[in-house]
Design an enzyme around this catalytic site. Structure first.
Site, mmCIF file in Angstrom:
data_model
loop_
_atom_site.group_PDB
_atom_site.id
_atom_site.type_symbol
_atom_site.label_atom_id
_atom_site.label_comp_id
_atom_site.label_asym_id
_atom_site.label_seq_id
_atom_site.Cartn_x
_atom_site.Cartn_y
_atom_site.Cartn_z
ATOM 1 N N TYR A 6 -1.359 -0.389 11.221
ATOM 2 C CA TYR A 6 -1.630 -1.090 9.946
ATOM 3 C C TYR A 6 -0.478 -0.883 8.981
ATOM 4 O O TYR A 6 0.071 -1.832 8.408
ATOM 5 C CB TYR A 6 -2.943 -0.572 9.341
ATOM 6 C CG TYR A 6 -3.073 -0.855 7.855
ATOM 7 C CD1 TYR A 6 -3.278 -2.153 7.385
ATOM 8 C CD2 TYR A 6 -2.964 0.183 6.914
ATOM 9 C CE1 TYR A 6 -3.373 -2.405 6.004
ATOM 10 C CE2 TYR A 6 -3.062 -0.068 5.554
ATOM 11 C CZ TYR A 6 -3.264 -1.358 5.109
ATOM 12 O OH TYR A 6 -3.350 -1.613 3.758
ATOM 13 N N LYS B 31 2.256 -3.554 7.220
ATOM 14 C CA LYS B 31 2.440 -3.731 5.766
ATOM 15 C C LYS B 31 3.896 -3.450 5.382
ATOM 16 O O LYS B 31 4.442 -4.068 4.470
ATOM 17 C CB LYS B 31 1.495 -2.807 4.984
ATOM 18 C CG LYS B 31 0.010 -3.109 5.145
ATOM 19 C CD LYS B 31 -0.400 -4.467 4.586
ATOM 20 C CE LYS B 31 -0.416 -4.519 3.089
ATOM 21 N NZ LYS B 31 -0.990 -5.796 2.579
ATOM 22 N N THR C 275 0.826 -1.208 0.000
ATOM 23 C CA THR C 275 0.000 0.000 0.000
ATOM 24 C C THR C 275 0.861 1.259 0.000
ATOM 25 O O THR C 275 1.997 1.227 0.516
ATOM 26 C CB THR C 275 -0.910 0.009 1.249
ATOM 27 O OG1 THR C 275 -1.453 1.314 1.431
ATOM 28 C CG2 THR C 275 -0.144 -0.345 2.522
ATOM 29 N N ASP C 276 0.318 2.351 -0.499
ATOM 30 C CA ASP C 276 1.073 3.618 -0.457
ATOM 31 C C ASP C 276 1.256 4.109 0.977
ATOM 32 O O ASP C 276 2.108 4.962 1.235
ATOM 33 C CB ASP C 276 0.389 4.693 -1.332
ATOM 34 C CG ASP C 276 -1.004 5.094 -0.870
ATOM 35 O OD1 ASP C 276 -1.528 4.489 0.090
ATOM 36 O OD2 ASP C 276 -1.588 6.027 -1.467
ATOM 37 N N GLU C 277 0.490 3.546 1.923
ATOM 38 C CA GLU C 277 0.589 4.010 3.311
ATOM 39 C C GLU C 277 1.934 3.682 3.947
ATOM 40 O O GLU C 277 2.283 4.252 4.986
ATOM 41 C CB GLU C 277 -0.534 3.404 4.170
ATOM 42 C CG GLU C 277 -1.891 3.942 3.799
ATOM 43 C CD GLU C 277 -2.935 3.731 4.894
ATOM 44 O OE1 GLU C 277 -2.577 3.449 6.043
ATOM 45 O OE2 GLU C 277 -4.127 3.867 4.570
HETATM 46 P P1 NAD Z 1 -10.366 -6.389 2.823
HETATM 47 O O1 NAD Z 1 -10.261 -6.118 4.272
HETATM 48 O O2 NAD Z 1 -11.612 -6.026 2.093
HETATM 49 O O3 NAD Z 1 -10.113 -7.939 2.532
HETATM 50 C C1 NAD Z 1 -9.102 -8.667 3.194
HETATM 51 C C2 NAD Z 1 -9.379 -10.145 2.942
HETATM 52 O O4 NAD Z 1 -8.306 -10.910 3.547
HETATM 53 C C3 NAD Z 1 -10.679 -10.652 3.579
HETATM 54 O O5 NAD Z 1 -11.378 -11.454 2.659
HETATM 55 C C4 NAD Z 1 -10.211 -11.462 4.782
HETATM 56 O O6 NAD Z 1 -11.097 -12.516 5.117
HETATM 57 C C5 NAD Z 1 -8.865 -11.980 4.277
HETATM 58 N N1 NAD Z 1 -7.936 -12.334 5.362
HETATM 59 C C6 NAD Z 1 -7.591 -11.581 6.430
HETATM 60 N N2 NAD Z 1 -6.728 -12.248 7.210
HETATM 61 C C7 NAD Z 1 -6.503 -13.449 6.613
HETATM 62 C C8 NAD Z 1 -5.705 -14.570 6.935
HETATM 63 N N3 NAD Z 1 -4.954 -14.609 8.049
HETATM 64 N N4 NAD Z 1 -5.703 -15.635 6.090
HETATM 65 C C9 NAD Z 1 -6.464 -15.613 4.961
HETATM 66 N N5 NAD Z 1 -7.267 -14.584 4.625
HETATM 67 C C10 NAD Z 1 -7.285 -13.506 5.443
HETATM 68 O O7 NAD Z 1 -9.088 -5.687 2.173
HETATM 69 P P2 NAD Z 1 -8.928 -4.929 0.774
HETATM 70 O O8 NAD Z 1 -9.312 -3.525 0.946
HETATM 71 O O9 NAD Z 1 -9.526 -5.764 -0.287
HETATM 72 O O10 NAD Z 1 -7.339 -4.973 0.657
HETATM 73 C C11 NAD Z 1 -6.710 -6.111 0.085
HETATM 74 C C12 NAD Z 1 -5.199 -5.903 0.148
HETATM 75 O O11 NAD Z 1 -4.865 -4.701 -0.546
HETATM 76 C C13 NAD Z 1 -4.658 -5.738 1.558
HETATM 77 O O12 NAD Z 1 -3.416 -6.407 1.624
HETATM 78 C C14 NAD Z 1 -4.464 -4.226 1.712
HETATM 79 O O13 NAD Z 1 -3.407 -3.947 2.598
HETATM 80 C C15 NAD Z 1 -4.113 -3.838 0.294
HETATM 81 N N6 NAD Z 1 -4.491 -2.467 -0.132
HETATM 82 C C16 NAD Z 1 -5.772 -2.020 0.007
HETATM 83 C C17 NAD Z 1 -6.116 -0.754 -0.472
HETATM 84 C C18 NAD Z 1 -7.525 -0.203 -0.360
HETATM 85 O O14 NAD Z 1 -7.733 0.961 -0.659
HETATM 86 N N7 NAD Z 1 -8.504 -0.986 0.027
HETATM 87 C C19 NAD Z 1 -5.130 0.046 -1.095
HETATM 88 C C20 NAD Z 1 -3.816 -0.446 -1.196
HETATM 89 C C21 NAD Z 1 -3.523 -1.718 -0.734
HETATM 90 O O1 DAU Z 2 -3.914 4.313 0.853
HETATM 91 C C1 DAU Z 2 -4.251 2.969 0.792
HETATM 92 C C2 DAU Z 2 -5.021 2.566 2.037
HETATM 93 O O2 DAU Z 2 -6.303 3.168 1.916
HETATM 94 C C3 DAU Z 2 -5.120 1.073 2.222
HETATM 95 O O3 DAU Z 2 -3.842 0.535 2.421
HETATM 96 C C4 DAU Z 2 -6.034 0.727 3.410
HETATM 97 O O4 DAU Z 2 -6.220 -0.677 3.490
HETATM 98 C C5 DAU Z 2 -7.380 1.394 3.180
HETATM 99 O O5 DAU Z 2 -8.214 1.160 4.290
HETATM 100 C C6 DAU Z 2 -7.194 2.895 2.975
HETATM 101 O O6 DAU Z 2 -6.756 3.552 4.175
HETATM 102 P P1 DAU Z 2 -7.363 4.973 4.650
HETATM 103 O O7 DAU Z 2 -7.159 5.102 6.101
HETATM 104 O O8 DAU Z 2 -6.883 6.066 3.771
HETATM 105 O O9 DAU Z 2 -8.919 4.704 4.274
HETATM 106 P P2 DAU Z 2 -10.284 5.008 5.076
HETATM 107 O O10 DAU Z 2 -11.391 4.710 4.119
HETATM 108 O O11 DAU Z 2 -10.311 4.370 6.405
HETATM 109 O O12 DAU Z 2 -10.191 6.581 5.282
HETATM 110 C C7 DAU Z 2 -10.051 7.466 4.178
HETATM 111 C C8 DAU Z 2 -9.979 8.881 4.724
HETATM 112 O O13 DAU Z 2 -11.263 9.223 5.266
HETATM 113 C C9 DAU Z 2 -8.981 9.066 5.854
HETATM 114 O O14 DAU Z 2 -8.410 10.346 5.770
HETATM 115 C C10 DAU Z 2 -9.846 8.972 7.112
HETATM 116 C C11 DAU Z 2 -11.172 9.553 6.652
HETATM 117 N N1 DAU Z 2 -12.379 9.012 7.320
HETATM 118 C C12 DAU Z 2 -12.551 7.672 7.328
HETATM 119 C C13 DAU Z 2 -13.670 7.112 7.928
HETATM 120 C C14 DAU Z 2 -13.866 5.616 7.967
HETATM 121 C C15 DAU Z 2 -13.310 9.878 7.874
HETATM 122 O O15 DAU Z 2 -13.147 11.122 7.832
HETATM 123 N N2 DAU Z 2 -14.409 9.330 8.456
HETATM 124 C C16 DAU Z 2 -14.626 7.992 8.525
HETATM 125 O O16 DAU Z 2 -15.657 7.551 9.120
#
Ligand code: NAD
Ligand code: DAU
Length: 335
Positions: A148, A152, A123-125
């Site tokens: 988190y 990562k 992730t970019d985080e």
């Molecule tokens: P999500 O939380 O929607 O899904 C995570 C999945 O992983 C779920 O299906 C969960 O059951 C499974 N899981 C968790 N722990 C596990 C374990 N121990 N064994 C097997 N399965 C397990 O997450 P997402 O938003 O789809 O993100 C997927 C990946 O992409 C993550 O690695 C996250 O760090 C990365 N990512 C997410 C974002 C975003 O914006 N959502 C951006 C950049 C990177």
């Molecule tokens: O940048 C990639 C990441 O983006 C992924 O690695 C993470 O898995 C994914 O959860 C996401 O992280 P963020 O923390 O950026 O996403 P989130 O949707 O939780 O929050 C987005 C922004 O909105 C952040 O600045 C916090 C804010 N926020 C979030 C929630 C849930 C609010 O203001 N109110 C809220 O209730």
């Protein structure tokens, strides 16, 4: 080609499985997922009957279970993770287990099984908060600020170590904030849409001026597909769409699209350690692999709002936990 996809029942993983089954009808996909609260097999009902797709319920921290399911795989795509920053602030234990130990267990199992490519979904985080006017590149220092992000980042170090020490063929993606169908309604966009649809308050953290670079999930899946097939071994690829928005811009856009009043916005206490800005430079994946996003923010957010509006039953079942009954119905009796 046989792909071992972990975390495929989550948001990006389920979109990726659907993308790959459509793009490569000859590939065999195994979805290995623990089905935590974020894993929802209802995300994949439309492909569940595909002969080239199978689901295995399992934990990436369980070496024996992984060894059994990974046998014969050519490539691993590791989506499995605890993914929500707010949950990691409450308690980080599960993040260390799944995101760090789980990744190392997968790396060991992949080597043992003779896997020829390992794709780590990072992730970019990992790069922390980006100063105004700057952009993260693949060589920016790793400065994670949340538990988190720290987990990562640790995983990325183990990925690199497996490459350098054992010569494992690894590639890593660092995507920005994804949005689109099947995102669990704890994350900003689906949470705000579902609250607005019920005329509930939209809780905006702090001053609402934190910015994120929003990437439509199908564009992200195409990028991961390209990195898996064509990325250079040992390399990292940023994925971002140059669509930087403040959280306030996001919630106002959603309210406008839904025809709801801005008075639903409610400023609440800020997230601890809240990263002010994420902004990635995707030049490397654009120039090396020819990837560009197809959706603009305007087209992607409109599609997303339509999807959540038309799938309010999915949202309701995700919120209430009702989706868990699906697993019991489908798999409960199969042992
Ligand atoms: P999500 O939380 O929607 O899904 C995570 C999945 O992983 C779920 O299906 C969960 O059951 C499974 N899981 C968790 N722990 C596990 C374990 N121990 N064994 C097997 N399965 C397990 O997450 P997402 O938003 O789809 O993100 C997927 C990946 O992409 C993550 O690695 C996250 O760090 C990365 N990512 C997410 C974002 C975003 O914006 N959502 C951006 C950049 C990177
Ligand atoms: O940048 C990639 C990441 O983006 C992924 O690695 C993470 O898995 C994914 O959860 C996401 O992280 P963020 O923390 O950026 O996403 P989130 O949707 O939780 O929050 C987005 C922004 O909105 C952040 O600045 C916090 C804010 N926020 C979030 C929630 C849930 C609010 O203001 N109110 C809220 O209730």
């Amino acid at each position: 080609m046989r792909l071992f996809i972990t975390g495929g029942a989550g948001f990006i993983g389920s979109n990726f499985i659907r993308h790959m089954l459509g793009a490569y009808p000859e590939y065999q996909l195994v979805n290995f997922d623990k089905l935590t609260y974020a894993g929802n097999l209802e995300n994949l009902v439309d492909v569940a009957g595909n002969a080239n797709y199978s689901f295995v319920k399992g934990d990436i921290c369980d070496r024996a279970g992984v060894d059994q399911a990974i046998a014969g795989a050519d490539a691993v795509v590791n989506f499995a993770a605890e993914s929500h920053v707010d949950r990691s602030i409450e308690r980080a234990t599960e993040f260390i287990a799944a995101n760090v130990s789980g990744t190392q267990i997968l790396l060991d199992a992949a080597r043992g099984a003779g896997v020829t490519r390992f794709v780590q979904i990072s992730t970019d985080e990992v790069m922390g908060s980006c100063a105004e006017g700057e952009y993260f590149t693949e060589t920016s220092p790793l400065r994670p600020n949340s538990p988190y992000a720290a987990s990562k980042t640790a995983a990325e170090h183990f990925i690199r170590a497996a490459h350098v020490t054992f010569g494992l063929d690894v590639v890593t993606t660092r995507a920005s904030n994804n949005y689109g169908p099947f995102q669990f309604p704890e994350k900003l966009i689906p949470l705000m849409i579902s609250n607005a649809l019920e005329d509930r308050k939209l809780p905006v953290y702090g001053d609402g001026l934190n910015t994120r670079d929003w990437l439509y999930v199908e564009d992200c899946c195409r990028a991961i597909d390209l990195v898996m097939h064509k990325g250079r071994s040992g390399e990292v690829y940023n994925i971002g769409s140059r669509a930087e928005k403040t959280n306030l811009e996001i919630v106002r856009t959603l309210l406008d699209l839904l025809g709801k009043p801005h008075s639903l916005i409610s400023f609440v206490t800020d997230r601890l350690g809240h990263d002010r800005r994420y902004a990635t430079d995707p030049s490397k994946i654009e120039s090396e692999l020819g990837w560009t996003p197809r959706e603009t923010f305007e087209s992607g957010i409109e599609k997303t709002v339509c999807w959540y509006t038309e799938n309010s039953a999915w949202v309701e079942r995700a919120r209430s936990g009702g989706y868990r009954e699906y697993y019991e119905r489908m798999y409960g009796k199969r042992g």
